[in-house]
Design a protein around this motif. Structure first.
Motif, PDB file in Angstrom:
ATOM      1  N   ILE A 293      66.118  32.332  23.585  1.00  0.00           N
ATOM      2  CA  ILE A 293      65.303  32.776  24.722  1.00  0.00           C
ATOM      3  C   ILE A 293      63.950  33.350  24.300  1.00  0.00           C
ATOM      4  O   ILE A 293      62.950  33.129  24.959  1.00  0.00           O
ATOM      5  N   HIS A 294      63.910  34.097  23.204  1.00  0.00           N
ATOM      6  CA  HIS A 294      62.670  34.727  22.760  1.00  0.00           C
ATOM      7  C   HIS A 294      62.125  34.011  21.526  1.00  0.00           C
ATOM      8  O   HIS A 294      62.884  33.747  20.599  1.00  0.00           O
ATOM      9  N   PRO A 295      60.832  33.735  21.508  1.00  0.00           N
ATOM     10  CA  PRO A 295      60.281  33.068  20.323  1.00  0.00           C
ATOM     11  C   PRO A 295      60.196  34.027  19.133  1.00  0.00           C
ATOM     12  O   PRO A 295      59.984  35.222  19.304  1.00  0.00           O
ATOM     13  N   ASN A 296      60.377  33.464  17.948  1.00  0.00           N
ATOM     14  CA  ASN A 296      60.134  34.246  16.734  1.00  0.00           C
ATOM     15  C   ASN A 296      58.622  34.316  16.523  1.00  0.00           C
ATOM     16  O   ASN A 296      57.846  33.842  17.372  1.00  0.00           O
ATOM     17  N   ALA A 297      58.178  34.883  15.401  1.00  0.00           N
ATOM     18  CA  ALA A 297      56.740  35.057  15.163  1.00  0.00           C
ATOM     19  C   ALA A 297      56.006  33.714  15.163  1.00  0.00           C
ATOM     20  O   ALA A 297      54.918  33.591  15.735  1.00  0.00           O
TER      21      ALA A 297
ATOM     22  N   ASN B  52      69.857  35.815  41.561  1.00  0.00           N
ATOM     23  CA  ASN B  52      70.766  36.766  42.199  1.00  0.00           C
ATOM     24  C   ASN B  52      70.220  37.459  43.431  1.00  0.00           C
ATOM     25  O   ASN B  52      70.983  37.922  44.253  1.00  0.00           O
ATOM     26  N   ARG B  53      68.897  37.576  43.534  1.00  0.00           N
ATOM     27  CA  ARG B  53      68.415  38.387  44.643  1.00  0.00           C
ATOM     28  C   ARG B  53      67.158  37.868  45.325  1.00  0.00           C
ATOM     29  O   ARG B  53      66.983  38.061  46.508  1.00  0.00           O
ATOM     30  N   HIS B  54      66.261  37.253  44.583  1.00  0.00           N
ATOM     31  CA  HIS B  54      64.922  37.152  45.123  1.00  0.00           C
ATOM     32  C   HIS B  54      64.314  35.753  45.182  1.00  0.00           C
ATOM     33  O   HIS B  54      63.099  35.625  45.278  1.00  0.00           O
ATOM     34  N   ALA B  55      65.109  34.717  45.153  1.00  0.00           N
ATOM     35  CA  ALA B  55      64.548  33.357  45.192  1.00  0.00           C
ATOM     36  C   ALA B  55      63.712  33.139  46.446  1.00  0.00           C
ATOM     37  O   ALA B  55      62.638  32.541  46.387  1.00  0.00           O
ATOM     38  N   ALA B  56      64.179  33.647  47.587  1.00  0.00           N
ATOM     39  CA  ALA B  56      63.468  33.421  48.849  1.00  0.00           C
ATOM     40  C   ALA B  56      62.100  34.100  48.873  1.00  0.00           C
ATOM     41  O   ALA B  56      61.183  33.627  49.533  1.00  0.00           O
TER      42      ALA B  56
ATOM     43  N   PRO C  95      70.566  25.536  37.758  1.00  0.00           N
ATOM     44  CA  PRO C  95      69.443  24.807  38.376  1.00  0.00           C
ATOM     45  C   PRO C  95      68.217  25.708  38.597  1.00  0.00           C
ATOM     46  O   PRO C  95      67.099  25.216  38.741  1.00  0.00           O
ATOM     47  N   GLU C  96      68.419  27.015  38.597  1.00  0.00           N
ATOM     48  CA  GLU C  96      67.332  27.941  38.947  1.00  0.00           C
ATOM     49  C   GLU C  96      66.097  27.861  38.053  1.00  0.00           C
ATOM     50  O   GLU C  96      64.977  27.962  38.560  1.00  0.00           O
ATOM     51  N   PRO C  97      66.232  27.680  36.732  1.00  0.00           N
ATOM     52  CA  PRO C  97      64.997  27.580  35.944  1.00  0.00           C
ATOM     53  C   PRO C  97      64.098  26.432  36.401  1.00  0.00           C
ATOM     54  O   PRO C  97      62.870  26.546  36.405  1.00  0.00           O
ATOM     55  N   PHE C  98      64.693  25.336  36.821  1.00  0.00           N
ATOM     56  CA  PHE C  98      63.917  24.185  37.272  1.00  0.00           C
ATOM     57  C   PHE C  98      63.312  24.427  38.653  1.00  0.00           C
ATOM     58  O   PHE C  98      62.177  24.046  38.928  1.00  0.00           O
ATOM     59  N   GLN C  99      64.078  25.099  39.516  1.00  0.00           N
ATOM     60  CA  GLN C  99      63.548  25.472  40.836  1.00  0.00           C
ATOM     61  C   GLN C  99      62.392  26.452  40.665  1.00  0.00           C
ATOM     62  O   GLN C  99      61.347  26.321  41.308  1.00  0.00           O
ATOM     63  N   MET C 100      62.588  27.418  39.790  1.00  0.00           N
ATOM     64  CA  MET C 100      61.559  28.428  39.548  1.00  0.00           C
ATOM     65  C   MET C 100      60.292  27.774  38.983  1.00  0.00           C
ATOM     66  O   MET C 100      59.181  28.105  39.401  1.00  0.00           O
ATOM     67  N   GLN C 101      60.457  26.820  38.087  1.00  0.00           N
ATOM     68  CA  GLN C 101      59.302  26.144  37.515  1.00  0.00           C
ATOM     69  C   GLN C 101      58.519  25.384  38.586  1.00  0.00           C
ATOM     70  O   GLN C 101      57.291  25.425  38.606  1.00  0.00           O
ATOM     71  N   ARG C 102      59.211  24.706  39.488  1.00  0.00           N
ATOM     72  CA  ARG C 102      58.509  24.013  40.590  1.00  0.00           C
ATOM     73  C   ARG C 102      57.730  25.009  41.442  1.00  0.00           C
ATOM     74  O   ARG C 102      56.612  24.746  41.863  1.00  0.00           O
TER      75      ARG C 102
ATOM     76  N   ILE D 181      62.037  32.681  31.454  1.00  0.00           N
ATOM     77  CA  ILE D 181      63.487  32.562  31.529  1.00  0.00           C
ATOM     78  C   ILE D 181      64.133  33.929  31.778  1.00  0.00           C
ATOM     79  O   ILE D 181      65.145  34.023  32.466  1.00  0.00           O
ATOM     80  N   ASN D 182      63.549  35.001  31.252  1.00  0.00           N
ATOM     81  CA  ASN D 182      64.104  36.341  31.494  1.00  0.00           C
ATOM     82  C   ASN D 182      64.130  36.694  32.972  1.00  0.00           C
ATOM     83  O   ASN D 182      64.903  37.546  33.393  1.00  0.00           O
ATOM     84  N   ASP D 183      63.271  36.072  33.763  1.00  0.00           N
ATOM     85  CA  ASP D 183      63.184  36.386  35.184  1.00  0.00           C
ATOM     86  C   ASP D 183      64.133  35.555  36.042  1.00  0.00           C
ATOM     87  O   ASP D 183      64.215  35.749  37.249  1.00  0.00           O
TER      88      ASP D 183
END
Length: 186
Positions: free
Chosen positions: A116-120, A32-36, A77-84, A24-26
């Motif tokens: 966004i970040h998991p705990n221990a 913004n810049r690098h999907a393509a 929508p980007e997290p889902f696009q990125m996952q695909r 998700i951090n990515d």
């Protein structure tokens, strides 16, 4: 990452196992810049490892951590696009996918307090899920012979083409395939 010293250090280490985690951090960079360029860049990164003389086994996080209401990227929508794309990259690179979604899903709010970040405890669940996926590849114990679902009754084979039979078996297990009077062993 390809241009970072850490990438060169990882290559110099000559790993036998490589675990890549884009998450998700990515998504900001992706949006913004690098999907393509995302899939091509990721495949180039993995190709660097595939060229190593150790021929490392590649593992990729292909299922991203769960999204939670209130998270900045929750409605994007980007997290889902990125996952695909992550799943497609894994297939193209012959990498094994690792699911970061399922281990955190049931209690995402508690396991990811900042959304966004998991705990221990969440990190421990992710580590266990990763270990569970890696274990058969490292131990060679795949639970015996198994074939993909496509090898079944009424399957169609193309005439005048080599027939490639693929599947999994335990390390060192002898496999014998016979078809139309031809026998092959490995």
């Amino acid at each position: 990452y390809i241009f970072q010293k850490e990438h060169q250090e990882a290559l110099a280490f000559q790993p036998q196992v490589v675990i890549c985690n884009l998450g998700i951090n990515d998504v900001d960079d992706y949006r913004n810049r690098h999907a393509a360029e995302f899939a091509g860049d990721y495949l180039a990164l993995l190709a660097d490892y595939q060229k190593l003389p150790t021929h490392p086994r590649l593992f990729l996080w292909t299922k991203l951590a769960p999204l939670a209401p209130g998270q900045r990227v929750y409605d994007w929508p980007e997290p889902f696009q990125m996952q695909r794309e992550l799943e497609a990259v894994a297939r193209q690179a012959d990498a094994v996918g690792i699911d970061m979604y399922q281990p955190l899903l049931a209690e995402a709010a508690r396991l990811m307090p900042d959304k966004i970040h998991p705990n221990a405890e969440g990190a421990g669940l992710i580590a266990q899920a990763t270990a569970d996926v890696l274990k058969p590849y490292l131990s060679g114990d795949f639970g015996g012979v198994s074939l993909p679902w496509v090898y079944s009754d009424h399957m169609v084979l193309q005439r005048d083409r080599p027939i490639i039979v693929q599947g999994r078996a335990n390390a060192g297990q002898k496999i014998r395939v016979s078809f139309a009077g031809t026998v092959a062993e490995t």
